[in-house]
Scaffold this active site. Structure first.
Site, short mmCIF file in Angstrom:
data_model
loop_
_atom_site.label_atom_id
_atom_site.label_comp_id
_atom_site.label_asym_id
_atom_site.label_seq_id
_atom_site.Cartn_x
_atom_site.Cartn_y
_atom_site.Cartn_z
N GLY A 169 -18.86 9.62 -8.80
CA GLY A 169 -18.92 10.83 -9.61
C GLY A 169 -20.07 11.71 -9.17
O GLY A 169 -20.54 11.66 -8.03
N GLY A 170 -20.55 12.50 -10.13
CA GLY A 170 -21.65 13.41 -9.81
C GLY A 170 -22.90 12.66 -9.39
O GLY A 170 -23.82 13.25 -8.82
N GLY A 404 -26.45 29.00 26.27
CA GLY A 404 -27.02 29.08 24.93
C GLY A 404 -27.69 27.79 24.53
O GLY A 404 -28.69 27.78 23.81
N ALA A 405 -27.13 26.69 25.02
CA ALA A 405 -27.69 25.39 24.64
C ALA A 405 -29.11 25.23 25.18
O ALA A 405 -29.96 24.58 24.56
CB ALA A 405 -26.79 24.27 25.14
C1 HXC Z 1 -21.08 2.58 -19.47
C2 HXC Z 1 -20.50 1.11 -17.85
C3 HXC Z 1 -20.24 2.16 -16.95
C4 HXC Z 1 -20.46 3.48 -17.41
C5 HXC Z 1 -19.87 0.33 -15.94
N1 HXC Z 1 -20.23 0.00 -17.18
N2 HXC Z 1 -19.86 1.66 -15.77
N3 HXC Z 1 -20.91 1.32 -19.09
N4 HXC Z 1 -20.88 3.65 -18.67
N5 HXC Z 1 -20.29 4.54 -16.60
C6 HXC Z 1 -20.34 -1.35 -17.74
C7 HXC Z 1 -19.01 -2.01 -17.91
O1 HXC Z 1 -18.44 -1.66 -19.16
C8 HXC Z 1 -19.40 -3.49 -17.87
O2 HXC Z 1 -19.92 -3.85 -19.13
C9 HXC Z 1 -20.56 -3.50 -16.90
O3 HXC Z 1 -21.04 -2.16 -16.81
C10 HXC Z 1 -20.12 -3.92 -15.51
O4 HXC Z 1 -18.98 -3.17 -15.14
P1 HXC Z 1 -17.67 -3.84 -14.53
O5 HXC Z 1 -16.59 -2.82 -14.61
O6 HXC Z 1 -17.43 -5.17 -15.15
O7 HXC Z 1 -18.15 -4.08 -13.02
P2 HXC Z 1 -17.30 -3.94 -11.69
O8 HXC Z 1 -15.98 -4.62 -11.84
O9 HXC Z 1 -18.21 -4.39 -10.60
O10 HXC Z 1 -16.99 -2.39 -11.52
C11 HXC Z 1 -18.05 -1.47 -11.35
C12 HXC Z 1 -17.53 -0.03 -11.44
C13 HXC Z 1 -16.75 0.15 -12.78
C14 HXC Z 1 -16.63 0.24 -10.27
C15 HXC Z 1 -18.74 0.87 -11.36
O11 HXC Z 1 -17.54 -0.36 -13.84
C16 HXC Z 1 -16.43 1.56 -13.05
O12 HXC Z 1 -15.46 2.12 -12.50
N6 HXC Z 1 -17.18 2.17 -13.98
C17 HXC Z 1 -16.96 3.54 -14.38
C18 HXC Z 1 -17.34 4.46 -13.27
C19 HXC Z 1 -17.23 5.88 -13.68
O13 HXC Z 1 -16.11 6.45 -13.77
N7 HXC Z 1 -18.37 6.45 -14.08
C20 HXC Z 1 -18.45 7.81 -14.53
C21 HXC Z 1 -18.50 8.63 -13.26
S1 HXC Z 1 -18.67 10.28 -13.61
P3 HXC Z 1 -19.66 -5.30 -19.75
O14 HXC Z 1 -20.41 -5.26 -21.04
O15 HXC Z 1 -18.20 -5.43 -19.91
O16 HXC Z 1 -20.23 -6.26 -18.76
C22 HXC Z 1 -20.27 10.54 -13.49
C23 HXC Z 1 -20.61 11.91 -13.79
C24 HXC Z 1 -22.00 12.22 -13.37
O17 HXC Z 1 -21.03 9.71 -13.21
C25 HXC Z 1 -22.09 13.69 -13.45
C26 HXC Z 1 -23.40 14.20 -13.05
C27 HXC Z 1 -23.37 15.67 -13.14
#
Ligand code: HXC
Length: 510
Positions: A169-170, A404-405
């Protein structure tokens, strides 16, 4: 009193546990170290000074009020790398997936502010699921605050991003605005949208590794500057990089002890350039023979191999090297190599690192692919970067410097300070064949005449002496004495001061 002290130790112990044994074991099973283990490897033993160990989030929705781990998923503070101060944040994937909440972001911002104020680099260790979903816009705001500090810190203190887990993501945009990004093979990835979203939107089926793994970003996209086998190697290599860098733009790069005579003669360099101008040779051999103890820290090794970028030391002082590589695409300049070189030159210039350019360039790569993708604008980046750089600039032409290079590669005309050429240099608008085909089109059917025109052209231009007669080259030097000449050139430039006209900032072609 004893109780209070014990209570503190108990609370510290809890914070150090992160997400608990089970999650730590899961982290290890993925081949990843924990946030604290990584900090221990990055910093000198016992030097870590932690802040905000007890910071907890303030969210209440989605059951978060009952889940307030101390530290909030990121370990922050400062320590030393070979005795020099460095600020660090290390995201703890075992705590809520290292996700970024309002308070997690505030912890990062706090140490970035300290780093800028106190003049020390920031190393960010990224291992996070991105914005904490339960916090909504508060977590986006937290990212925004970090981004703004990345921008403000750019050119003030070196910023290094280690990608040691997911970075989606971001979240990728904070590392993207730092000076260097390093990844770990098979356990880290970066993308704006993950494979599932890609499938929904574009119908492409791609794995996370293919989409944003270390290989993708070091070889294809050039988002990352290097990839390492595992966490341990990555952290020890970043220590090595920090040794080359100044702590901030207010300081000079460090001077390290050296055990290599600046007068060292390298007879083998006299035969490095082959007699046949179309035969390649390895420019890295020259870099190794110029550098103190042959030590070279290469940046973006796996991308645009036709240009080489990295750091060496001369008489113990850091020097950035930009060199054409005849072994890859004959060392031609193209979009990728110009972008790679320009970014490196600008890094060196912001942090007062002198630049050594080693030139063997047949020109810019022709063709529709390059023109349609904007080689004019991208090529201009390198030209612009060299021309605006006010750090000491020393250039050595080893063979071809065409068209040029020639001008782009830190020529005298772009205010390079000392320009040397080997006797094997050919400084001209283009190579003999191309020139004769244009100048003597009428004789093209007559092999004898063409051979005579070619010989005449080579005799006139395939050497460094015309440029030397004009003063565009300061001296034609013996290849074997290159280290000595280059060391003396930089020594003479140590107090260089070059003013630029006042401006808010320039408008480099982006
Ligand atoms: C809250 C989160 C989380 C999140 C993971 N966890 N991402 N909690 N917010 N963004 C938690 C899970 O619920 C889990 O909790 C623990 O972290 C481990 O995650 P798992 O999924 O079990 O691990 P894994 O299988 O290794 O997968 C990792 C992952 C996946 C690929 C990162 O968790 C995932 O896809 N997370 C969401 C990613 C995402 O879409 N993020 C938002 C992106 S947008 P428990 O308690 O069950 O252990 C963004 C915008 C930023 O970031 C913008 C800036 C301008």
């Amino acid at each position: 009193m004893k109780d209070i002290v014990e209570q503190l130790e108990k609370r510290r112990g809890q914070a150090r546990l992160g997400g608990g044994e089970k999650r730590v074991a899961a982290q290890h099973a993925k081949g990843k170290l924990t946030a604290r283990e990584r900090i221990e490897l990055l910093l000198d033993e016992g030097s870590f000074e932690e802040y905000d160990m007890f910071v907890a989030h303030r969210a209440t929705e989605f059951g978060m009020a009952a889940n307030r781990p101390p530290g909030d998923g990121v370990v922050t503070g400062w320590g030393t790398v070979n005795g020099r101060q460095v600020y660090v944040f290390s995201q703890d994937f075992t705590v809520l997936g290292g996700s970024v909440s309002e308070t997690h972001g505030q912890k990062i911002c706090k140490i970035m502010d300290m780093a800028m104020q106190n003049g020390a680099p920031v190393v960010g260790i990224n291992d996070s699921g991105g914005a904490r979903i339960q916090e909504g816009v508060d977590s986006l705001a937290a990212y925004g605050e970090v981004f703004q500090r990345n921008i403000e810190a750019s050119g003030v203190v070196p910023q290094i991003s280690m990608i040691m887990g997911p970075c989606a993501g971001g979240a990728v945009y904070s590392p993207a605005m730092t000076d260097f990004i390093f990844m770990v093979k098979d356990s880290s990835y970066m993308f704006v949208t993950g494979p599932d979203v890609v499938k929904t939107v574009t119908n492409e089926v791609v794995t996370a590794e293919e989409l944003g793994g270390a290989s993708t970003h070091t070889k294809k996209s050039s988002v990352a500057d290097g990839a390492f086998e595992n966490d341990v190697e990555a952290l020890s290599e970043v220590r090595r990089l920090i040794d080359f860098l100044p702590l901030s733009n207010r300081e000079k790069p460090p001077v390290r002890p050296f055990f290599d005579s600046p007068d060292r003669i390298e007879e083998s360099l006299d035969t490095l350039v082959p007699a046949n101008p179309n035969q390649p040779y390895d420019m890295k051999e020259l870099i190794g023979k110029i550098a103190d103890e042959g030590d070279f820290y290469e940046i973006q090794k796996d991308f645009a191999g036709n240009i080489i970028t990295g750091f060496i030391r001369l008489e113990g002082q850091t020097v950035g090297v930009v060199a054409n590589q005849p072994m890859v695409l004959a060392g031609v300049l193209d979009i990728d190599s110009a972008r790679k070189g320009a970014r490196f030159v600008r890094f060196c210039d912001c942090f007062e690192i002198p630049i050594l350019s080693l030139v063997d360039v047949p020109g810019f790569l022709p063709g529709t692919a390059q023109e349609y993708d904007g080689v004019i604008k991208h090529g201009a980046k390198l030209l612009f970067a060299y021309g605006e750089a006010t750090v000491p600039k020393v250039t050595v032409i080893t063979r071809k410097a065409y068209g040029g290079a020639y001008v782009v590669m830190a020529s005298k005309h772009l205010k390079a300070d000392v320009n040397y050429a080997w006797p094997t240099s050919e400084i001209a608008v283009m190579g003999a064949k191309g020139a004769v085909e244009i100048l003597h089109r009428a004789d093209l059917g007559d092999a004898e005449k063409i051979a005579s025109h070619t010989a005449e052209y080579e005799d006139r231009f395939a050497n460094p002496f015309v440029a030397a007669e004009r003063g565009h080259i300061d001296e034609v030097i013996q290849p074997h004495s290159t280290r000595r000449r280059v060391c003396r050139a930089f020594a003479a430039l140590r107090r260089k001061k070059q003013d630029r006209p006042w401006k808010k900032h320039d408008n480099i072609p982006l």
